[in-house]
Design a protein around this motif. Sequence first.
Motif, PDB file in Angstrom:
ATOM      1  N   TRP A 174       0.849  -1.176   0.000  1.00 48.24           N
ATOM      2  CA  TRP A 174       0.000   0.000   0.000  1.00 48.24           C
ATOM      3  C   TRP A 174       0.894   1.238   0.000  1.00 48.24           C
ATOM      4  CZ3 TRP A 174      -5.455   0.557   1.618  1.00 48.24           C
ATOM      5  CH2 TRP A 174      -6.132  -0.660   1.700  1.00 48.24           C
ATOM      6  N   ARG A 175       0.378   2.336  -0.535  1.00 50.22           N
ATOM      7  CA  ARG A 175       1.111   3.600  -0.425  1.00 50.22           C
ATOM      8  C   ARG A 175       0.136   4.743  -0.190  1.00 50.22           C
ATOM      9  NH1 ARG A 175       5.854   5.317  -0.425  1.00 50.22           N
ATOM     10  NH2 ARG A 175       6.605   3.243  -0.994  1.00 50.22           N
ATOM     11  N   SER A 176       0.464   5.584   0.805  1.00 49.99           N
ATOM     12  CA  SER A 176      -0.277   6.814   1.072  1.00 49.99           C
ATOM     13  C   SER A 176       0.635   7.977   0.733  1.00 49.99           C
ATOM     14  CB  SER A 176      -0.706   6.888   2.543  1.00 49.99           C
ATOM     15  OG  SER A 176      -1.647   5.872   2.840  1.00 49.99           O
ATOM     16  N   ALA A 177       0.181   8.851  -0.170  1.00 52.44           N
ATOM     17  CA  ALA A 177       1.037   9.937  -0.642  1.00 52.44           C
ATOM     18  C   ALA A 177       0.209  11.191  -0.866  1.00 52.44           C
ATOM     19  CB  ALA A 177       1.760   9.533  -1.925  1.00 52.44           C
ATOM     20  N   GLY A 178       0.824  12.323  -0.550  1.00 47.15           N
ATOM     21  CA  GLY A 178       0.186  13.619  -0.747  1.00 47.15           C
ATOM     22  C   GLY A 178       0.172  14.419   0.539  1.00 47.15           C
ATOM     23  N   ARG A 179       0.058  15.749   0.398  1.00 51.95           N
ATOM     24  CA  ARG A 179       0.007  16.659   1.545  1.00 51.95           C
ATOM     25  C   ARG A 179       1.219  16.476   2.458  1.00 51.95           C
ATOM     26  NH1 ARG A 179      -4.992  19.215   2.016  1.00 51.95           N
ATOM     27  NH2 ARG A 179      -4.457  19.789   4.160  1.00 51.95           N
ATOM     28  N   GLY A 180       2.390  16.217   1.857  1.00 53.28           N
ATOM     29  CA  GLY A 180       3.620  16.065   2.623  1.00 53.28           C
ATOM     30  C   GLY A 180       3.813  14.692   3.233  1.00 53.28           C
ATOM     31  N   ILE A 181       2.928  13.754   2.914  1.00 54.34           N
ATOM     32  CA  ILE A 181       2.996  12.402   3.470  1.00 54.34           C
ATOM     33  C   ILE A 181       3.444  11.432   2.392  1.00 54.34           C
ATOM     34  CG2 ILE A 181       1.603  10.515   4.433  1.00 54.34           C
ATOM     35  CD1 ILE A 181      -0.212  12.678   5.648  1.00 54.34           C
ATOM     36  N   ASP A 182       4.308  10.502   2.753  1.00 50.03           N
ATOM     37  CA  ASP A 182       4.723   9.436   1.843  1.00 50.03           C
ATOM     38  C   ASP A 182       5.021   8.196   2.686  1.00 50.03           C
ATOM     39  OD1 ASP A 182       5.583   7.829  -0.188  1.00 50.03           O
ATOM     40  OD2 ASP A 182       7.408   8.969  -0.641  1.00 50.03           O
ATOM     41  N   ILE A 183       4.050   7.285   2.760  1.00 51.00           N
ATOM     42  CA  ILE A 183       4.155   6.112   3.616  1.00 51.00           C
ATOM     43  C   ILE A 183       3.848   4.859   2.812  1.00 51.00           C
ATOM     44  CG2 ILE A 183       3.175   4.919   5.616  1.00 51.00           C
ATOM     45  CD1 ILE A 183       2.555   7.644   6.833  1.00 51.00           C
ATOM     46  N   GLY A 184       4.699   3.851   2.948  1.00 50.54           N
ATOM     47  CA  GLY A 184       4.458   2.556   2.351  1.00 50.54           C
ATOM     48  C   GLY A 184       4.144   1.528   3.428  1.00 50.54           C
ATOM     49  N   LEU A 185       3.149   0.682   3.186  1.00 49.17           N
ATOM     50  CA  LEU A 185       2.744  -0.345   4.132  1.00 49.17           C
ATOM     51  C   LEU A 185       2.708  -1.696   3.424  1.00 49.17           C
ATOM     52  CD1 LEU A 185      -0.276   1.530   5.784  1.00 49.17           C
ATOM     53  CD2 LEU A 185       2.038   1.325   6.722  1.00 49.17           C
ATOM     54  N   PHE A 186       3.006  -2.768   4.175  1.00 50.43           N
ATOM     55  CA  PHE A 186       3.002  -4.115   3.618  1.00 50.43           C
ATOM     56  C   PHE A 186       2.139  -5.003   4.506  1.00 50.43           C
ATOM     57  CE2 PHE A 186       6.722  -1.939   2.166  1.00 50.43           C
ATOM     58  CZ  PHE A 186       6.853  -2.324   0.836  1.00 50.43           C
ATOM     59  N   ARG A 187       1.048  -5.527   3.916  1.00 49.34           N
ATOM     60  CA  ARG A 187       0.048  -6.262   4.679  1.00 49.34           C
ATOM     61  C   ARG A 187      -0.197  -7.651   4.096  1.00 49.34           C
ATOM     62  NH1 ARG A 187      -3.063  -0.765   4.752  1.00 49.34           N
ATOM     63  NH2 ARG A 187      -3.021  -0.192   6.963  1.00 49.34           N
ATOM     64  N   GLN A 188      -0.665  -8.539   4.974  1.00 54.90           N
ATOM     65  CA  GLN A 188      -1.182  -9.834   4.552  1.00 54.90           C
ATOM     66  C   GLN A 188      -2.616  -9.974   5.041  1.00 54.90           C
ATOM     67  OE1 GLN A 188       1.288 -13.105   5.863  1.00 54.90           O
ATOM     68  NE2 GLN A 188       2.554 -13.046   4.023  1.00 54.90           N
ATOM     69  N   TYR A 189      -3.428 -10.637   4.227  1.00 52.81           N
ATOM     70  CA  TYR A 189      -4.837 -10.869   4.544  1.00 52.81           C
ATOM     71  C   TYR A 189      -5.016 -12.366   4.771  1.00 52.81           C
ATOM     72  CZ  TYR A 189      -5.269  -6.063   3.130  1.00 52.81           C
ATOM     73  OH  TYR A 189      -5.100  -4.704   3.059  1.00 52.81           O
ATOM     74  N   ARG A 190      -5.171 -12.722   6.030  1.00 54.12           N
ATOM     75  CA  ARG A 190      -5.239 -14.124   6.427  1.00 54.12           C
ATOM     76  C   ARG A 190      -6.634 -14.469   6.904  1.00 54.12           C
ATOM     77  NH1 ARG A 190       0.228 -13.988  10.255  1.00 54.12           N
ATOM     78  NH2 ARG A 190       1.670 -13.176   8.660  1.00 54.12           N
ATOM     79  N   ASP A 191      -6.866 -15.753   7.158  1.00 49.93           N
ATOM     80  CA  ASP A 191      -8.185 -16.191   7.625  1.00 49.93           C
ATOM     81  C   ASP A 191      -8.572 -15.550   8.953  1.00 49.93           C
ATOM     82  OD1 ASP A 191      -8.449 -17.762   5.388  1.00 49.93           O
ATOM     83  OD2 ASP A 191      -7.833 -19.619   6.390  1.00 49.93           O
ATOM     84  N   ASP A 192      -7.564 -15.231   9.784  1.00 54.89           N
ATOM     85  CA  ASP A 192      -7.865 -14.662  11.103  1.00 54.89           C
ATOM     86  C   ASP A 192      -7.629 -13.156  11.173  1.00 54.89           C
ATOM     87  OD1 ASP A 192      -5.117 -14.851  10.874  1.00 54.89           O
ATOM     88  OD2 ASP A 192      -4.794 -15.375  12.975  1.00 54.89           O
ATOM     89  N   GLY A 193      -7.526 -12.493  10.018  1.00 54.79           N
ATOM     90  CA  GLY A 193      -7.440 -11.044  10.049  1.00 54.79           C
ATOM     91  C   GLY A 193      -6.398 -10.442   9.127  1.00 54.79           C
ATOM     92  N   VAL A 194      -6.132  -9.165   9.356  1.00 53.68           N
ATOM     93  CA  VAL A 194      -5.188  -8.386   8.543  1.00 53.68           C
ATOM     94  C   VAL A 194      -3.944  -8.105   9.369  1.00 53.68           C
ATOM     95  CG1 VAL A 194      -4.842  -6.253   7.240  1.00 53.68           C
ATOM     96  CG2 VAL A 194      -7.114  -7.316   7.315  1.00 53.68           C
TER      97      VAL A 194
END
Length: 240
Positions: free
Chosen positions: A82-102
């Motif tokens: 994932w990436r959130s960008a704009g308004r001075g923000i630049d953040i990258g996130l790495f997630r997994q979606y499993r049977d018991d949640g995120v």
Amino acid sequence: MGRLTGLVPVLFAVVVLFAACVPTEEGERVGVEQLSGQISYYPQETGAIWQYLPSEALIDEPRLFSTVEGPTVLDGEVWIAWRSAGRGIDIGLFRQYRDDGVYLRRKEQPGTIFTFDPPIRELPTEGTLRVGANWAGSTEVLAEFPAAPDGAQTTTLMVDYVYTVVDQRTVTLLAGEFEVFVLNFVTRTFDDEGTIIEELTQEIWFAPFVGEVRTDSGYFLVGSNFLEAPAAQGEPAPAP
């Protein structure tokens, strides 16, 4: 006649100069569309985009864009970037979606990389969100500062976290009306001796099949590429 003949090159030059100054319509830009099909209970589809603004911002102000960039390999496993960008923000996130949640494995921002071992459980099993539900965990956080001097480029911290669903309500925002779960998120960071050195409380509004309606940094959803278009521009974004 000779005078008129002499004026022709001058008039031609003026016409060319004027034409060069007239704005032309901008040509079509290259675009890539990746989103197809329905959005999941916990959205994770490549190409999904959310747009956010803080409360009281004007609608035509620059927006924060959160985008699902898609699967990638991290530490030998497949994670959703994932990436959130704009308004001075630049953040990258790495997630997994499993049977018991995120689960959140890594957070990257300019100058800093945080890796969570084990990953933080951000959301529980699908369909189990309800007022009073809670989940918790502990993780070792490896903080990396690539630009720091030698000897100060990494540090390790222990973090405990607790999520609690404190409310379920209907909210009306620029992007529409949503039934949201209000999540209270508390983190406690410890030093090597087990002393709490920081305690942080944040709030998230989450709507199934939509995603975050309010982010942990206080940004509110104003549009996306899978919801109806937001209201006309030029008006302030309504306060929640």
